[in-house]
Design a protein around this motif. Structure first.
Motif, short mmCIF file in Angstrom:
data_model
loop_
_atom_site.label_atom_id
_atom_site.label_comp_id
_atom_site.label_asym_id
_atom_site.label_seq_id
_atom_site.Cartn_x
_atom_site.Cartn_y
_atom_site.Cartn_z
N UNK B 76 -22.48 -37.61 81.66
CA UNK B 76 -21.64 -36.63 82.33
C UNK B 76 -20.43 -36.25 81.51
N UNK B 77 -19.98 -37.18 80.70
CA UNK B 77 -18.74 -36.90 80.02
C UNK B 77 -18.99 -36.20 78.71
N UNK B 82 -23.27 -30.78 78.57
CA UNK B 82 -22.64 -29.81 79.44
C UNK B 82 -22.68 -28.39 78.95
N UNK B 100 -29.67 -28.14 90.74
CA UNK B 100 -29.11 -29.39 91.27
C UNK B 100 -28.64 -30.24 90.10
N UNK B 101 -27.42 -30.71 90.16
CA UNK B 101 -26.91 -31.59 89.12
C UNK B 101 -27.00 -33.03 89.60
N UNK B 103 -26.21 -36.77 88.26
CA UNK B 103 -25.64 -37.64 87.24
C UNK B 103 -26.11 -39.05 87.50
N UNK B 105 -25.63 -41.75 85.45
CA UNK B 105 -24.78 -42.81 84.88
C UNK B 105 -25.58 -43.94 84.27
N UNK B 110 -30.06 -45.31 90.52
CA UNK B 110 -29.50 -44.01 90.85
C UNK B 110 -30.44 -42.89 90.42
N UNK B 113 -33.11 -42.61 93.00
CA UNK B 113 -32.55 -42.00 94.21
C UNK B 113 -32.48 -40.48 94.06
N UNK B 114 -31.94 -40.05 92.95
CA UNK B 114 -31.80 -38.62 92.71
C UNK B 114 -33.17 -37.95 92.63
#
Lengths: 337, 337
Positions: B76-77, B82, B100-101, B103, B105, B110, B113-114
């Motif tokens: 993300x960073x 980006x 849909x974004x 992230x 990590x 996660x 889940x996404x």
DNA sequence: TGTTTTTGTTAAAACCTTTTAGCAACTAAA
DNA sequence: TTTAGTTGCTAAAAGGTTTTAACAAAAACA
């Protein structure tokens, strides 16, 4: 396990396999209505077995809650919105809510296009972000029937906004320098038409008093450099500390000071703003700077929009979240100075 | 104009106002079926007047195309994904498709889940991005019934991937230095477990031949500094040009060279990789560097997933998009050297 | 016993759209 | 005149879910 449509199992499949009606299956899965504990368990077991997951479109159509929220942002490249967005996303995913990313590139036509698409998709709420002072949120936003939360940006007076506490952050920086015994503190910052720049400058002025001097420029490293040129090419007392409006400016300042063989922090202490680690960790010496806690800001904004979308009430107005000071060598602890 | 439900007008309202059936209204609006030109115009005019917009959920439920695609990213960073994502978004919005974004990590739980949330929402496709060589795409991805496009990451052999052409980019840099007459070119780059680092190093080696030397480290400015320390503390001939694996590394290199009063580009020319302008424009002198055309990469990935989601076929395999060289003063034009 | 309550289940409606199949009216060809 | 074709429109089904209202059976009460 035969599938009734398009590859995915539907609640129909579950009901059939469990030998119950669709309504009973729905009730059992959601814990609504009255269901015998035994049938409930059976339905749930079967759903689990065949990997049933409800179709979010159908559910959203009926319940009028899409469990999605949209985020409009004008600054895709910036380091402000993205850590923040990641904070938002973290909170949302925990509540089964997804995030639409809409990059408007400062283009009103595009903003409108995105907004309409979001409404067509029945999003439960919108987060609007923009950093420029002159960029007003699109007026359409205020007339929506879904909640809107503003971050960095200012909505109408009865709206909910989240900002970093720029004044408190600036005080953190200035007070730290004062504790170090510095008395001639200069403030070099970015463009005056950014509200954040003005708020920080004001807080700085209040603490520093009559000797305060604010140099507005832009947010670049180059400007930090140029500002130091100016300061050292004119007569008069030189500062013993510089509070910079961003880490990039601070980097320019530090480089320019090093070129002049001025010792940091002995001769001049430097404090930045952002804690953009790719900069603040790499200056020589590493930079003492103000952290705006962007991820936390995202968390708060995410929770707010979630609450609002459920009909809860959230106190309107601008909530300012405290910044923290990250102390590195460019402005040491008092004891070490 | 009364509204039939929840504040938004439905096609029902349009039909009633136009005095036609729902089917006729739908046909008129979509240009499907047979409709009299006159009624068609009338329906469209009325729809426009009352601001009718079709409910995307209902439409998606029926047509099995949600006009949304999901993007899974672990970084993300970073400055890689980006600008790329913004390119994707630009293409999609033009086709009425939302993004849909997600992230992740770097957290597999996660990610799962996404992914499930995306499938529940019936997305038409998924773009997966990851930069680390050791981060395999989640195996679930390969078994989906919807198309997946990989960017920066490597999917299974029959999948569609887009990468910058790292080898060509490296050649661009090295050939430029050679045209400047440099013969002792050193390569200072990032972590060896990034595939991109290896590919670039390989291309460099091929062009430079037996005098090639690659120093792997990490992607930080600090490492650029440290590498120069090493080079100048050991005996032997010094390089007359340095090709860096990233702009950040190049910045460290440039700073370290300046500390040693080595003239850039006269004594040593420096080329970076990324064209991350916040760095490459600010080094002194400004940095000649390789631009990976990230936005274009996003455009291509967006078009690919759009095509695939419509059932078109897209050539599988890794497509490598050409980089460009941005010439600034740290390695001038041949004529000026 | 008859009456009310409670329990567990279900059919059907609703959400909003697209699409299929069919209907009536009119036109063109035979 | 019949046959075939075209045009313009519509009723109804479909998509997958939640929710309402109703129903039968069992339980509790009088």
């Amino acid at each position: 396990m035969k599938e009734s449509s398009g590859g995915r199992h539907t609640i129909r499949d579950v009901a059939k396999a469990a030998g119950v009606s669709i309504s009973t299956a729905s009730n059992a899965l959601n814990g609504t209505g009255r269901t015998n504990a035994e049938t409930r368990e059976k339905v749930r077991r079967i759903a689990e077995e065949i990997g049933f997951r409800p179709n979010a479109l159908a559910r959203g159509l009926l319940t009028k809650r899409s469990h999605a929220i949209g985020m409009l942002t004008n600054d895709t490249y910036g380091r402000l919105t993205l850590p923040m967005a990641s904070g938002v996303s973290e909170v949302l995913v925990d509540h089964g809510v997804s995030l639409f990313l809409c990059a408007t590139n400062n283009n009103p036509r595009l903003a409108k296009l995105h907004l309409e698409a979001l409404l067509d998709r029945q999003v439960d709420g919108i987060i609007f972000t923009a950093t420029r002072i002159d960029l007003e949120p699109p007026p359409e936003l205020t007339k929506l029937r879904i909640p809107v939360v503003y971050v960095f940006a200012q909505g109408p007076s009865d709206s909910v906004s989240f900002h970093p506490d720029d004044a408190q952050g600036a005080r953190l920086a200035v007070e730290h320098l004062q504790r170090l015994g510095r008395s001639r503190i200069l403030h070099i910052t970015g463009e005056q038409n950014y509200r954040a720049a003005c708020i920080r400058a004001e807080a700085y002025r209040e603490l520093v008093g009559p000797t305060a001097e604010v140099m507005f420029g832009d947010w670049s490293e180059e400007w930090g450099h140029a500002a130091i040129e100016t300061v050292f090419s004119r007569s008069g007392a030189k500062p013993d500390a510089i509070f910079c409006g961003s880490d990039e400016i601070a980097r320019g300042v530090i480089d320019a000071l090093r070129d002049r063989n001025i010792s940091i922090p002995d001769d001049i202490a430097v404090v930045g703003f952002d804690n953009w680690e790719v900069v603040s960790r790499q200056t020589r010496p590493p930079l003492t700077t103000v952290d705006m806690e962007l991820k936390e800001l995202g968390h708060r904004a995410g929770l707010a929009i979630l609450g609002l979308s459920k009909g809860e009430t959230v106190a309107p107005g601008v909530e300012r979240l405290p910044c923290t000071l990250v102390i590195r060598r460019s402005a040491d602890q008092p004891g070490q100075a």
